[in-house]
Design a protein around this motif. Sequence first.
Motif, PDB file in Angstrom:
ATOM      1  N   ASP A 196       0.796  -1.224   0.000  1.00 49.11           N
ATOM      2  CA  ASP A 196       0.000   0.000   0.000  1.00 49.11           C
ATOM      3  C   ASP A 196       0.828   1.273   0.000  1.00 49.11           C
ATOM      4  O   ASP A 196       0.345   2.321  -0.409  1.00 49.11           O
ATOM      5  N   LYS A 197       2.068   1.180   0.458  1.00 49.38           N
ATOM      6  CA  LYS A 197       2.871   2.390   0.584  1.00 49.38           C
ATOM      7  C   LYS A 197       4.282   2.128   0.112  1.00 49.38           C
ATOM      8  O   LYS A 197       4.882   1.096   0.427  1.00 49.38           O
ATOM      9  N   LEU A 198       4.821   3.080  -0.653  1.00 49.60           N
ATOM     10  CA  LEU A 198       6.197   3.005  -1.132  1.00 49.60           C
ATOM     11  C   LEU A 198       6.992   4.098  -0.436  1.00 49.60           C
ATOM     12  O   LEU A 198       6.787   5.286  -0.686  1.00 49.60           O
ATOM     13  N   ASN A 199       7.892   3.676   0.466  1.00 50.50           N
ATOM     14  CA  ASN A 199       8.664   4.635   1.238  1.00 50.50           C
ATOM     15  C   ASN A 199      10.008   4.911   0.577  1.00 50.50           C
ATOM     16  O   ASN A 199      10.774   3.981   0.318  1.00 50.50           O
ATOM     17  N   CYS A 200      10.285   6.179   0.314  1.00 46.00           N
ATOM     18  CA  CYS A 200      11.602   6.585  -0.169  1.00 46.00           C
ATOM     19  C   CYS A 200      12.497   6.745   1.053  1.00 46.00           C
ATOM     20  O   CYS A 200      12.287   7.637   1.882  1.00 46.00           O
ATOM     21  N   ILE A 201      13.473   5.860   1.206  1.00 44.71           N
ATOM     22  CA  ILE A 201      14.304   5.857   2.404  1.00 44.71           C
ATOM     23  C   ILE A 201      15.573   6.678   2.240  1.00 44.71           C
ATOM     24  O   ILE A 201      16.257   6.968   3.211  1.00 44.71           O
ATOM     25  N   HIS A 202      15.895   7.035   0.985  1.00 43.13           N
ATOM     26  CA  HIS A 202      17.103   7.842   0.786  1.00 43.13           C
ATOM     27  C   HIS A 202      17.091   8.487  -0.590  1.00 43.13           C
ATOM     28  O   HIS A 202      16.676   7.888  -1.571  1.00 43.13           O
ATOM     29  N   GLU A 203      17.540   9.727  -0.636  1.00 40.36           N
ATOM     30  CA  GLU A 203      17.836  10.423  -1.883  1.00 40.36           C
ATOM     31  C   GLU A 203      19.249  10.965  -1.759  1.00 40.36           C
ATOM     32  O   GLU A 203      19.578  11.582  -0.753  1.00 40.36           O
ATOM     33  N   GLY A 204      20.074  10.733  -2.748  1.00 46.02           N
ATOM     34  CA  GLY A 204      21.432  11.227  -2.592  1.00 46.02           C
ATOM     35  C   GLY A 204      22.289  11.044  -3.809  1.00 46.02           C
ATOM     36  O   GLY A 204      21.877  10.537  -4.836  1.00 46.02           O
ATOM     37  N   GLY A 205      23.533  11.493  -3.648  1.00 45.94           N
ATOM     38  CA  GLY A 205      24.523  11.387  -4.711  1.00 45.94           C
ATOM     39  C   GLY A 205      25.223  12.702  -4.911  1.00 45.94           C
ATOM     40  O   GLY A 205      24.620  13.672  -5.355  1.00 45.94           O
TER      41      GLY A 205
END
Length: 478
Positions: free
Chosen positions: A61-70
């Motif tokens: 039911d839910k898609l969690n974005c656990i990290h954005e980076g680079g």
Amino acid sequence: MIEPVPATHSGDEGLGQDCKGMSDEPAVVQGLVCASFNQDSTSLAIGTKDGYRLFSLASVDKLNCIHEGGESPDVYIVERLFSSSLVVVVSHSMPRRMNIYHFKKGTEICNYSYSSDILAVKLNRQRLVVCLEESIYIHNIKDMKLLKSLLNTPANRTGLCALSVNHSNSYLAYPGSTSIGEIVVFDTNSLSNMIVIPAHDSPLAAMSFNIQGTMLASASEKGTVIRVFSVPDGLRLFEFRRGMKRYVSISSLSFSADGQFLSASSNTETVHIFKLDHHSTSVEEDSSTWSSYVGKVFSAASTYLPAQVSDMMHQDRAFATVRLNMFGLKNVCTLSIIQKLPRLLVASSDGFLYIYNVDPQEGGECVLVNKHRLFNSEEEQPPPEEEPMGGGQTYAATLATGGGQTYAATLATGGGQTYAATLATPACVEHPASASLTGYSEDGGAKKGEVIPEHEFAAGPVRLDDEQEFPPVSSQSN
């Protein structure tokens, strides 16, 4: 070709919040550029124009974005090691350099430079493999020591290769020819060639190992036939026909965790799921039925018909299918257990993750249960480019539910066991005397505070919350 040279470590360099995806166009077109599921399909990594992202796959039911980076722009390869903090990134702005980060700390562990563009990176708990067009480098993942250089390999412009995740059967597969579908299987533990498999008449397009490292699936550029071979002896176990009317480009192959199912996605609107089941005829079968009679006739006829016709008669069709609402777009798929049920996950270059229910008994048409946007709603999403999606599936397997356990058994026993919990059982721990550690894997592995075992390759404890996890590699030149 020259040996890879570790670049200067910058351990205090922070891991930024945005990065860019690969494209032959200037960096003004945004879309899903590369996508890869981690080794146990608990996490999805994608690359876009504005960065790379890591998602948890613990819920439908839910898609969690656990990290954005680079820190670097134009990332076209991003691979995560299970649910650990280690992530490998390759930037289109510096395509010959591989950066390895501890993304939760925002620090760089090391970076390595090579003699030509990096086309693929594969990793398991023991080895990290870097594929260039005409060479392959095998590293010990703990200290990044170069163990083997496979030089002057057949030209491999797409960087096609597959690495088994199993620490006992840590096999590497790569093309052995540019004109036919020949597969070289290399043992990354003993650092020796195992076998060369003549898999197809046409050049290879896709390969994938099962989670145990005992089977290898392959498809050619024609995309009509998918074959499964035993490893390491190379015997043909199964042959499936995806279709006859047209050639397609197979973009990913994925085994289920129990090795009973194999999914194949392509640039068409259909994803196929095949059942790896040897058909055996019972001695007591009623031979008076029409179907039995026809089957015997075909079986007898196949002994004197031309080889191509005989092969077609023995090829199995799909057990289950998925009809996507798109055509001509690149995608990668995986079979996984999410919330105790078998699912098919498709990450498409249209910027969505599609989740389907799979009926392990009846098969048939799979039902779409949810789809999730891989971009923020306010982000621009023009039509995806026709470039091949980079970072093919690193390991097309699902949550480990005890090795040979079938999907049906998984459903019956509530197979929600995580990979970390599976490894924690005595039969799976390679070093039972070594200390376990408390780690954090809020992204789909063990829950925060649970005990998870150290990596199998480690001589000593590898701590996810310790600076000494994957210690920095000092600068050197070969």
